[in-house]
Motif scaffolding. Structure first.
Motif, PDB file in Angstrom:
ATOM      1  N   ALA A   1       0.845  -1.197   0.000  1.00 32.14           N
ATOM      2  CA  ALA A   1       0.000   0.000   0.000  1.00 32.14           C
ATOM      3  C   ALA A   1       0.879   1.246   0.000  1.00 32.14           C
ATOM      4  O   ALA A   1       1.696   1.429   0.898  1.00 32.14           O
ATOM      5  CB  ALA A   1      -0.913  -0.010   1.217  1.00 32.14           C
TER       6      ALA A   1
ATOM      7  N   ILE B   1     -11.276  -1.403  -3.303  1.00 32.73           N
ATOM      8  CA  ILE B   1     -10.078  -1.117  -2.516  1.00 32.73           C
ATOM      9  C   ILE B   1     -10.476  -0.932  -1.056  1.00 32.73           C
ATOM     10  O   ILE B   1      -9.815  -1.426  -0.145  1.00 32.73           O
ATOM     11  CB  ILE B   1      -9.361   0.142  -3.048  1.00 32.73           C
TER      12      ILE B   1
ATOM     13  N   VAL C   1      -2.740   3.893  -3.293  1.00 34.18           N
ATOM     14  CA  VAL C   1      -4.074   3.762  -2.708  1.00 34.18           C
ATOM     15  C   VAL C   1      -4.682   5.111  -2.352  1.00 34.18           C
ATOM     16  O   VAL C   1      -5.910   5.240  -2.273  1.00 34.18           O
ATOM     17  CB  VAL C   1      -4.058   2.849  -1.464  1.00 34.18           C
TER      18      VAL C   1
ATOM     19  N   GLY D   1      -9.782   4.879  -3.702  1.00 38.29           N
ATOM     20  CA  GLY D   1      -9.716   3.899  -4.788  1.00 38.29           C
ATOM     21  C   GLY D   1     -10.555   4.284  -5.987  1.00 38.29           C
ATOM     22  O   GLY D   1     -10.544   3.586  -7.005  1.00 38.29           O
TER      23      GLY D   1
ATOM     24  N   ALA E   1      -4.594   2.125   4.895  1.00 40.77           N
ATOM     25  CA  ALA E   1      -3.656   1.483   3.970  1.00 40.77           C
ATOM     26  C   ALA E   1      -3.023   0.224   4.544  1.00 40.77           C
ATOM     27  O   ALA E   1      -2.886  -0.794   3.847  1.00 40.77           O
ATOM     28  CB  ALA E   1      -2.574   2.477   3.564  1.00 40.77           C
TER      29      ALA E   1
END
Length: 380
Positions: free
Chosen positions: A79, A343, A103, A196, A131
């Protein structure tokens, strides 16, 4: 007690490495496991230290942050949160980074104003907490999409736009010359997304054709300046015309309108069968301006339209209540992105739990569902 999550800090400035490291060290659930001065060192340190997350500057010598990001996401996925300058150029580079696997991002602290530093610290820690718990296997390396090349044979008496250059293995929409101004509005697509979202929007909009018989209105949680860069980037890969929305813009089929950062966006009637964009600076909703709920709620009176509502990846619950209200008021389609491709499965989860969702779809299935529900314009 749970062990803290490891974070690698990457920046060519020793001053910035210290500021960011100090921010992270103040959180008991995070620890700085290492630092790197450039992208080349970052790639090596990610392989060696295997951190849970990385903060990545963009402009660095030897190998910049974008180049390092692409290598890391290909060889050792993790991430990555980008540190972006708040300039137009910085925004453009950040949008590319989000497409290529980052991210999220935060504005780079100036270091001169304590309030600015406090705000950046809060944002950075919040985003790091998301993350470090993220499944990065959902973030496959995506080939950059090149802007379309000019179309060789424009259709007479139609406004010439650009045509799509094939670049993805998956089917990609081609932009043709479409006179949008003469097409009546019978359908409307509204999309809400957050963390995301740029990658998700890239996936969906790249597969929607210029002849889509509906305008598309989009709220992506993002600061001012970045939404303009996002619109420009999406315009280069979609058959749709994609613009950052402005006050009073008339809605046209085959066009996508992205709410500008810092402003709520709504849709209002503009005469029989005509609609326009309305922007406002009203207070944030659930901490967001633009807010997905504000957009969705503006569609409630427009029952003459066939409304198609989509919520994709994002933290929190913005848009869930608005989607439920639209479903109850006769929306034709309500779609939530599935957990499998999200995400962050926050906003879609909230919509599903409120029972406002008719279809739960993978990201790559959403465009096809919209096309089958709406159809194409005869004007082309």
């Amino acid at each position: 007690m749970q062990q803290p999550f490891d974070v690698l800090v990457v920046d060519d400035s020793i001053f910035m490495r210290k500021i960011i490291s100090d921010f992270i060290s103040q959180d008991p659930m995070l620890r700085v496991v290492g630092t790197a001065r450039n992208g080349k060192e970052a790639v090596e340190q990610v392989k060696k230290l295997q951190p849970h997350a990385v903060t990545m500057d963009i402009e660095m010598p030897e190998m910049n942050g974008l180049e390092a990001l692409r290598v890391i996401m290909k060889e050792s996925p993790v991430a990555v949160i980008m540190l972006s300058s708040l300039t137009q150029e910085g925004a453009s580079e950040t949008i590319k980074a989000l497409e290529w696997g980052a991210v999220d991002f935060v504005g780079k602290p100036s270091g001169s104003i304590s309030l600015d530093l406090h705000k950046v610290k809060t944002q950075l820690l919040e985003k790091l907490h998301i993350a470090v718990r993220m499944n990065v296997n959902k973030i496959g390396l995506q080939r950059p999409i090149l802007p379309r090349q000019p179309e060789l044979k424009p259709i007479p008496q139609a406004r010439t736009t650009a045509a799509a250059a094939p670049s993805n293995p998956s089917p990609k929409a081609e932009r043709r010359s479409v006179d949008r101004s003469q097409a009546g509005i019978g359908h409307l697509v509204a999309i809400g997304t957050s963390t995301g979202g740029p990658r998700a929007l890239h996936q969906v909009l790249s597969e929607l054709p210029a002849e889509l018989a509906a305008p598309v209105v989009i709220v992506q949680h993002m600061p001012p300046n970045f939404t303009r860069s996002l619109a420009q980037r999406l315009n280069s890969i979609s058959g749709l015309k994609v613009v950052e929305a402005e006050e009073g813009m008339p809605l046209e089929n085959g066009t996508a309108y992205i709410a500008p950062g810092g402003s709520h966006m709504a849709v209002a009637r503009n005469g029989p069968g005509a609609y326009r964009i309305h922007l406002s600076k009203e207070e944030p909703r659930s901490g967001h301006r633009p807010s997905v709920d504000v957009l969705f709620e503006s569609l409630l009176p427009l029952k003459e339209l066939k409304r198609h509502i989509v919520i994709m990846t994002g933290m929190g619950s913005d848009g869930a209540k608005g989607m439920l209200a639209l479903k109850e008021s006769g929306a034709v389609t309500t779609i939530a992105e599935s957990e499998e491709t999200c995400i962050v499965y926050g906003m879609p989860r909230a919509a599903v739990e409120l029972k406002g969702v008719m279809h739960v779809l993978k990201q790559q299935e959403i465009a096809g569902k919209l096309i089958s529900a709406i159809g194409l314009s005869a004007l082309s």
